[in-house]
Design an enzyme around this catalytic site. Structure first.
Site: not given
Ligand SMILES: CC(C)(COP(=O)(O)OP(=O)(O)OC[C@H]1O[C@@H](n2cnc3c(N)ncnc32)[C@H](O)[C@@H]1OP(=O)(O)O)[C@@H](O)C(=O)NCCC(=O)NCCS
Length: 327
Positions: A115, A252, A282
């Site tokens: 990520c 993020h 996500n």
């Protein structure tokens, strides 16, 4: 502060058409919309078609960039695809992108920092361009997490989605975009977020393995809300700028509760955070470019705004960048 000679000159993004809402997930696992929204802020995510892979998403993001900025990518001399869900182990997604776009003289590499990937990708591109090794680098963050999700595991399937974004980083010593960077890694905590089908233990611990993404959500949560604010402080310490001079915080997009906690611990108003999780979930290495492009399309991010980008996740690793937005 390091000297940068690299400028972000274009951005594009793409998400697959298919939506997977919280209500849809109620039919798959024992969960509900209220629980998911309250714990994560996520309402829906996009899911790639069965025959749609990370390279396809990457290409569509680049096509969107070309269309909007009328920039040719024929003279790109390095392609960096930040992903942990490549089509194949080899060839790389970057090589597939090169083939499909027909770029003649370019290097091509995939970069896996989960990520945090896109922040790392921008950092590497800035380094390559500023050092004069490359003139025009295509940095793509793209994922098809739906292909590594167990849709019977309610602890992970509610979180992740598919999508991609791309930027061009070009040589420009007059108006560089990159102000400062900070990064760090806690590899010993890697067992809290992993994806493997190997039965070997990690750090001497026997972990359940099935080829799908697995995580200890609580540990990842605690690590993120403790690590990122300290990283942001270290990042700001490398510049003359103060945190209240940062126009937009682009973290993020893992979970809205994580972002709220980071903002409150850092003293940044949540209103200055731009995130993409509400409708896309996500999307790992794709969240930051998707959020950036959302900010641009909504007219929030303006030329010369100061942006603080912060990626964090699997590794566990993290990377922050302070940027002068140059579009
Ligand atoms: C995953 C996450 C949302 C779970 O929230 P949490 O508050 O930690 O929840 P817990 O895992 O402690 O579970 C609390 C309860 O909800 C239940 N639960 C777990 N997932 C559920 C779901 N999807 N729907 C309903 N209930 C669920 C658990 O079984 C547990 O029940 P119990 O109290 O009866 O045992 C949260 O830990 C998180 O966001 N972590 C970070 C994950 C992340 O962002 N990863 C990527 C980083 S890049």
């Amino acid at each position: 502060m390091n000297t940068s000679n690299a400028r972000i000159t274009a951005i594009g993004s793409y998400v697959p058409k298919k939506r997977l809402t919280n209500n849809d997930l109620e039919a798959l696992v024992d969960t509900n919309d209220e629980w998911i929204v309250q714990r994560t802020g996520i309402k829906e995510r996009r899911i790639a078609a069965d025959n749609e892979y990370t390279s396809d998403i990457s290409i569509k993001a680049v096509e969107n960039l070309i269309e909007r900025y009328q920039k040719t990518v024929d003279d790109v001399d390095m392609i960096i695809v930040c992903t942990m869900t490549p089509d194949f182990k080899t060839p790389s997604v970057a090589a597939l992108v090169q083939a499909k776009l027909g770029i003649k003289n370019t290097g091509a590499i995939d970069l896996n920092a989960a990520c945090a990937g896109f922040a790392y990708g921008l950092h590497v591109a800035n380094g390559l361009v500023s050092a004069g090794l490359h003139r025009k680098v295509l940095v793509i963050g793209a994922e098809t997490f739906s292909k590594i999700i167990d849709y019977s595991d309610r602890t992970t399937c509610i979180l992740f989605g598919d999508g991609g974004g791309a930027v061009l980083v070009e040589y420009d010593e007059q108006q560089p975009s990159f102000i400062a960077s900070h990064m760090g890694t806690d590899g010993i905590l890697g067992k809290n977020l992993y994806c493997t089908d190997l039965s070997d233990s990690m750090f001497g611990e026997e972990l359940p393995v099935n080829g799908f993404i697995a995580q200890n959500g609580r540990e990842v949560y605690k690590w993120a809300v403790n690590t990122v604010p300290k990283g942001m402080e270290a990042l700001m310490g490398k510049t003359e700028l103060k945190l209240d001079e940062v126009d937009w915080f682009v973290p993020h997009s893992a979970n809205l509760r994580i972002i709220e906690s980071i903002c409150s611990r850092s003293g940044l108003p949540l209103e200055r955070a731009i995130y993409s999780l509400e409708h896309f979930g996500n999307t790992s290495a794709a969240t930051i470019p998707l959020s950036l492009d959302k900010g641009v399309r909504e007219g929030k991010i303006q030329r010369d705004d100061k942006l603080l980008l912060y990626g964090f996740g699997g590794g566990l690793t993290h990377a922050g960048l302070l940027i002068n937005w140059s579009l």
